[in-house]
Design a protein around this motif. Structure first.
Motif, PDB file in Angstrom:
ATOM      1  N   ALA A  98       0.830  -1.210   0.000  1.00  0.00           N
ATOM      2  CA  ALA A  98       0.000   0.000   0.000  1.00  0.00           C
ATOM      3  C   ALA A  98       0.861   1.256   0.000  1.00  0.00           C
ATOM      4  O   ALA A  98       0.537   2.240  -0.675  1.00  0.00           O
ATOM      5  CB  ALA A  98      -0.938  -0.004   1.200  1.00  0.00           C
ATOM      6  N   ALA A  99       1.960   1.251   0.766  1.00  0.00           N
ATOM      7  CA  ALA A  99       2.855   2.407   0.795  1.00  0.00           C
ATOM      8  C   ALA A  99       3.471   2.648  -0.574  1.00  0.00           C
ATOM      9  O   ALA A  99       3.568   3.796  -1.033  1.00  0.00           O
ATOM     10  CB  ALA A  99       3.940   2.205   1.852  1.00  0.00           C
ATOM     11  N   VAL A 113      -7.734   5.997   0.208  1.00  0.00           N
ATOM     12  CA  VAL A 113      -8.032   4.563   0.180  1.00  0.00           C
ATOM     13  C   VAL A 113      -6.775   3.744   0.453  1.00  0.00           C
ATOM     14  O   VAL A 113      -6.783   2.781   1.248  1.00  0.00           O
ATOM     15  CB  VAL A 113      -8.660   4.165  -1.177  1.00  0.00           C
ATOM     16  CG1 VAL A 113      -8.755   2.635  -1.289  1.00  0.00           C
ATOM     17  CG2 VAL A 113     -10.035   4.794  -1.337  1.00  0.00           C
ATOM     18  N   LEU A 114      -5.670   4.113  -0.175  1.00  0.00           N
ATOM     19  CA  LEU A 114      -4.420   3.389   0.021  1.00  0.00           C
ATOM     20  C   LEU A 114      -3.891   3.560   1.442  1.00  0.00           C
ATOM     21  O   LEU A 114      -3.329   2.625   2.025  1.00  0.00           O
ATOM     22  CB  LEU A 114      -3.379   3.856  -0.995  1.00  0.00           C
ATOM     23  CG  LEU A 114      -3.661   3.446  -2.441  1.00  0.00           C
ATOM     24  CD1 LEU A 114      -2.713   4.155  -3.402  1.00  0.00           C
ATOM     25  CD2 LEU A 114      -3.540   1.923  -2.597  1.00  0.00           C
ATOM     26  N   ARG A 115      -4.082   4.733   2.009  1.00  0.00           N
ATOM     27  CA  ARG A 115      -3.676   4.949   3.401  1.00  0.00           C
ATOM     28  C   ARG A 115      -4.525   4.087   4.338  1.00  0.00           C
ATOM     29  O   ARG A 115      -4.027   3.556   5.337  1.00  0.00           O
ATOM     30  CB  ARG A 115      -3.820   6.421   3.762  1.00  0.00           C
ATOM     31  CG  ARG A 115      -2.747   7.297   3.165  1.00  0.00           C
ATOM     32  CD  ARG A 115      -1.425   7.101   3.867  1.00  0.00           C
ATOM     33  NE  ARG A 115      -1.406   7.737   5.173  1.00  0.00           N
ATOM     34  CZ  ARG A 115      -0.434   7.617   6.058  1.00  0.00           C
ATOM     35  NH1 ARG A 115       0.606   6.840   5.796  1.00  0.00           N
ATOM     36  NH2 ARG A 115      -0.479   8.255   7.208  1.00  0.00           N
ATOM     37  N   PHE A 116      -5.818   3.945   4.020  1.00  0.00           N
ATOM     38  CA  PHE A 116      -6.705   3.075   4.797  1.00  0.00           C
ATOM     39  C   PHE A 116      -6.184   1.635   4.754  1.00  0.00           C
ATOM     40  O   PHE A 116      -6.105   0.959   5.780  1.00  0.00           O
ATOM     41  CB  PHE A 116      -8.120   3.173   4.236  1.00  0.00           C
ATOM     42  CG  PHE A 116      -9.148   2.414   5.025  1.00  0.00           C
ATOM     43  CD1 PHE A 116      -9.858   3.034   6.050  1.00  0.00           C
ATOM     44  CD2 PHE A 116      -9.424   1.082   4.747  1.00  0.00           C
ATOM     45  CE1 PHE A 116     -10.812   2.336   6.775  1.00  0.00           C
ATOM     46  CE2 PHE A 116     -10.371   0.373   5.466  1.00  0.00           C
ATOM     47  CZ  PHE A 116     -11.073   1.007   6.478  1.00  0.00           C
ATOM     48  N   ILE A 117      -5.824   1.164   3.561  1.00  0.00           N
ATOM     49  CA  ILE A 117      -5.302  -0.198   3.400  1.00  0.00           C
ATOM     50  C   ILE A 117      -3.964  -0.355   4.127  1.00  0.00           C
ATOM     51  O   ILE A 117      -3.705  -1.375   4.782  1.00  0.00           O
ATOM     52  CB  ILE A 117      -5.155  -0.536   1.909  1.00  0.00           C
ATOM     53  CG1 ILE A 117      -6.535  -0.560   1.233  1.00  0.00           C
ATOM     54  CG2 ILE A 117      -4.445  -1.875   1.722  1.00  0.00           C
ATOM     55  CD1 ILE A 117      -6.476  -0.695  -0.272  1.00  0.00           C
ATOM     56  N   GLN A 118      -3.125   0.659   4.030  1.00  0.00           N
ATOM     57  CA  GLN A 118      -1.842   0.618   4.727  1.00  0.00           C
ATOM     58  C   GLN A 118      -2.051   0.492   6.230  1.00  0.00           C
ATOM     59  O   GLN A 118      -1.366  -0.286   6.908  1.00  0.00           O
ATOM     60  CB  GLN A 118      -1.032   1.877   4.414  1.00  0.00           C
ATOM     61  CG  GLN A 118       0.367   1.862   5.011  1.00  0.00           C
ATOM     62  CD  GLN A 118       1.108   3.184   4.799  1.00  0.00           C
ATOM     63  OE1 GLN A 118       0.515   4.175   4.390  1.00  0.00           O
ATOM     64  NE2 GLN A 118       2.400   3.174   5.074  1.00  0.00           N
ATOM     65  N   GLY A 119      -2.998   1.250   6.761  1.00  0.00           N
ATOM     66  CA  GLY A 119      -3.309   1.147   8.183  1.00  0.00           C
ATOM     67  C   GLY A 119      -3.814  -0.229   8.565  1.00  0.00           C
ATOM     68  O   GLY A 119      -3.488  -0.755   9.639  1.00  0.00           O
ATOM     69  N   ALA A 120      -4.615  -0.840   7.663  1.00  0.00           N
ATOM     70  CA  ALA A 120      -5.115  -2.192   7.929  1.00  0.00           C
ATOM     71  C   ALA A 120      -3.965  -3.185   8.024  1.00  0.00           C
ATOM     72  O   ALA A 120      -3.969  -4.090   8.871  1.00  0.00           O
ATOM     73  CB  ALA A 120      -6.095  -2.603   6.830  1.00  0.00           C
ATOM     74  N   GLY A 121      -2.957  -3.026   7.177  1.00  0.00           N
ATOM     75  CA  GLY A 121      -1.786  -3.892   7.269  1.00  0.00           C
ATOM     76  C   GLY A 121      -0.995  -3.641   8.538  1.00  0.00           C
ATOM     77  O   GLY A 121      -0.525  -4.577   9.200  1.00  0.00           O
ATOM     78  N   ALA A 122      -0.865  -2.372   8.911  1.00  0.00           N
ATOM     79  CA  ALA A 122      -0.085  -2.014  10.094  1.00  0.00           C
ATOM     80  C   ALA A 122      -0.720  -2.518  11.383  1.00  0.00           C
ATOM     81  O   ALA A 122      -0.036  -2.649  12.402  1.00  0.00           O
ATOM     82  CB  ALA A 122       0.080  -0.496  10.162  1.00  0.00           C
ATOM     83  N   ALA A 123      -2.018  -2.802  11.355  1.00  0.00           N
ATOM     84  CA  ALA A 123      -2.688  -3.296  12.553  1.00  0.00           C
ATOM     85  C   ALA A 123      -2.035  -4.566  13.079  1.00  0.00           C
ATOM     86  O   ALA A 123      -2.035  -4.821  14.288  1.00  0.00           O
ATOM     87  CB  ALA A 123      -4.171  -3.544  12.252  1.00  0.00           C
ATOM     88  N   SER A 124      -1.476  -5.368  12.186  1.00  0.00           N
ATOM     89  CA  SER A 124      -0.826  -6.610  12.628  1.00  0.00           C
ATOM     90  C   SER A 124       0.341  -6.312  13.565  1.00  0.00           C
ATOM     91  O   SER A 124       0.540  -7.011  14.567  1.00  0.00           O
ATOM     92  CB  SER A 124      -0.344  -7.416  11.421  1.00  0.00           C
ATOM     93  OG  SER A 124       0.702  -6.738  10.742  1.00  0.00           O
ATOM     94  N   THR A 125       1.113  -5.286  13.249  1.00  0.00           N
ATOM     95  CA  THR A 125       2.258  -4.969  14.105  1.00  0.00           C
ATOM     96  C   THR A 125       1.797  -4.424  15.444  1.00  0.00           C
ATOM     97  O   THR A 125       2.403  -4.713  16.484  1.00  0.00           O
ATOM     98  CB  THR A 125       3.183  -3.949  13.423  1.00  0.00           C
ATOM     99  OG1 THR A 125       2.498  -2.699  13.264  1.00  0.00           O
ATOM    100  CG2 THR A 125       3.617  -4.442  12.056  1.00  0.00           C
TER     101      THR A 125
END
Length: 417
Positions: A98-99, A113-125
């Motif tokens: 996403a980044a 939208v891409l920032r939203f997706i990036q945040g969704a990925g970052a939730a794992s960390t």
């Protein structure tokens, strides 16, 4: 309360303690990087993509928090079922992709939208790094480790704005996202090669609606866990509000220009210093004594700031001094409140971490948006946010502790083995 210190790891930790701490911090630091490196670029980004309102440019940060908040809930149960490594690496992959894509966003809507997706990925960390620490440690030992993690983690707010400013000098905002993707890719490779699985097969929970519901109910019905989670949500909401409008405060109100990253870094160093001191003091003094004193101190300083701002705008030196005192308290609040919230829930660390992180991130993001959008060219809305939310946090702590502050209440001292 579950009196066990921790679960038995799936395999022995094969990396040194310092590397475990550094890697956990690096995983959490991907979130700070995704936010702080962008702050110097918000104005150019808005101009480039046709966003006229300065307050609307804050949505680049809010969209990231929104994606993270909504994705936090599934990561916990999934990591409790399948272990920590797989979900962690999947989320990091989403973050990196996403980044990279955001660097080529043709318009503001696509970028959000891409920032939203990036945040969704970052939730794992956000979920799994804390779960891994809780898998290995409990009580004051967990608070000590979390303080060291936060200390290393706070290096990112020190260097990220300066890095973003340097990129803006030699290039443009698109390169910020490419830089972000490269750094996260390096951390992903490091985690894939070095971070072992910390959750034993025998401790994994079935991924059923019944088991998830049972875990969620325990999280939200455990008084200490819920109250400390909500208290940290309010405190971090005030911090999110400042992050949203930091560029407008330092550049718009005080006109610091290129010195913005330097001042931002100096304030972040206060948080890093207090986190280090917390790691040295928490085993001897206790989580409650340190964090209770800090949340009271934060509220008092914020009230002084609010009172002075109603008379007139503070000079830069006084604003920095008061705000540095406030941020110093965060190092004694964040890691200790998280540890206190997690302490009764060791048997379900992943689900507990995801529920608590959801409250903190979603609630904090909503509060942060409200404070950020209330920006009116003065620091008064920020001061009111810190003072009011600090007072509410104290009330929640009093509820959690049945009206008693600073009492150790049998905090655990032992580390996991």
């Amino acid at each position: 309360m579950d009196q066990r210190s921790t679960t038995t790891p799936a395999q022995p930790i094969s990396i040194p303690r310092w590397e475990f701490i550094a890697l956990a911090a690096a995983l959490m630091a991907t979130n700070a990087l995704a936010i702080d490196i962008m702050l110097p670029a918000l104005q150019q980004m808005g101009d480039s993509l046709g966003v006229e309102s300065e307050n609307h440019r804050q949505y680049v940060i809010s969209a990231y928090f929104g994606g993270m908040a909504l994705a936090l809930l599934p990561y916990g149960p999934i990591s409790d079922r399948f272990g920590r490594r797989g979900p962690l690496l999947f989320g990091l992959g989403v973050y990196v992709a996403a980044a990279f894509a955001a660097a080529f966003a043709p318009n503001f809507e696509t970028l959000l939208v891409l920032r939203f997706i990036q945040g969704a990925g970052a939730a794992s960390t956000r979920v799994i790094a804390i779960s891994m620490v809780r898998d290995r440690y409990a009580g004051r030992q967990m608070a000590e480790i979390m303080s060291l993690v936060f200390m290393v983690f706070m290096v990112i707010p020190v260097i990220a704005p300066a890095l973003g400013q340097a990129i803006m000098i030699f290039s443009e905002w698109h390169m910020i996202f490419l830089c972000m993707a490269i750094v996260a890719l390096v951390i992903t490779i490091w985690a894939a090669m070095r971070m072992p699985e910390t959750l034993a097969q025998s401790e994994r929970r079935p991924l059923t609606f019944a088991s998830i519901g049972q875990a969620f109910r325990m999280v939200v019905t455990t008084r200490i866990s819920l109250c400390y989670t909500l208290a940290s949500t309010l405190v971090f909401g005030a911090l999110f509000g400042f992050i949203n409008s930091a560029q407008q405060v330092y550049v718009g109100i005080y006109g610091v220009g290129v010195w913005f990253p330097v001042i931002f870094a100096a304030i972040a160093l206060m948080m890093s210093l207090s986190s280090f001191l917390n790691s040295r003091l928490v085993v001897r003094v206790g989580m409650r004594r340190l964090s209770h004193g800090a949340v009271i101190g934060l509220t008092i300083v914020a009230t002084i700031w609010l009172t002075l701002s109603l008379v007139g705008e503070l000079p830069l030196w006084l604003f920095i001094g008061l705000f540095a005192l406030i941020m110093f308290q965060f190092g004694w609040i964040g890691s200790n409140f998280n540890s206190l919230a997690m302490e009764p829930l060791g048997r379900m660390a992943g689900t507990a971490s995801s529920v608590q992180a959801f409250f903190q991130t979603f609630g904090g993001a909503v509060v942060g948006v409200i404070i950020g959008q209330a920006f009116d060219g003065t620091t008064t809305p920020l001061a009111a946010g810190y003072a009011g939310l600090g007072l509410l946090a104290i009330v929640l702590v009093l509820i959690a502790e049945r009206g008693r502050l600073f009492q150790p209440q049998h905090e655990q001292h032992t580390a996991a083995h």
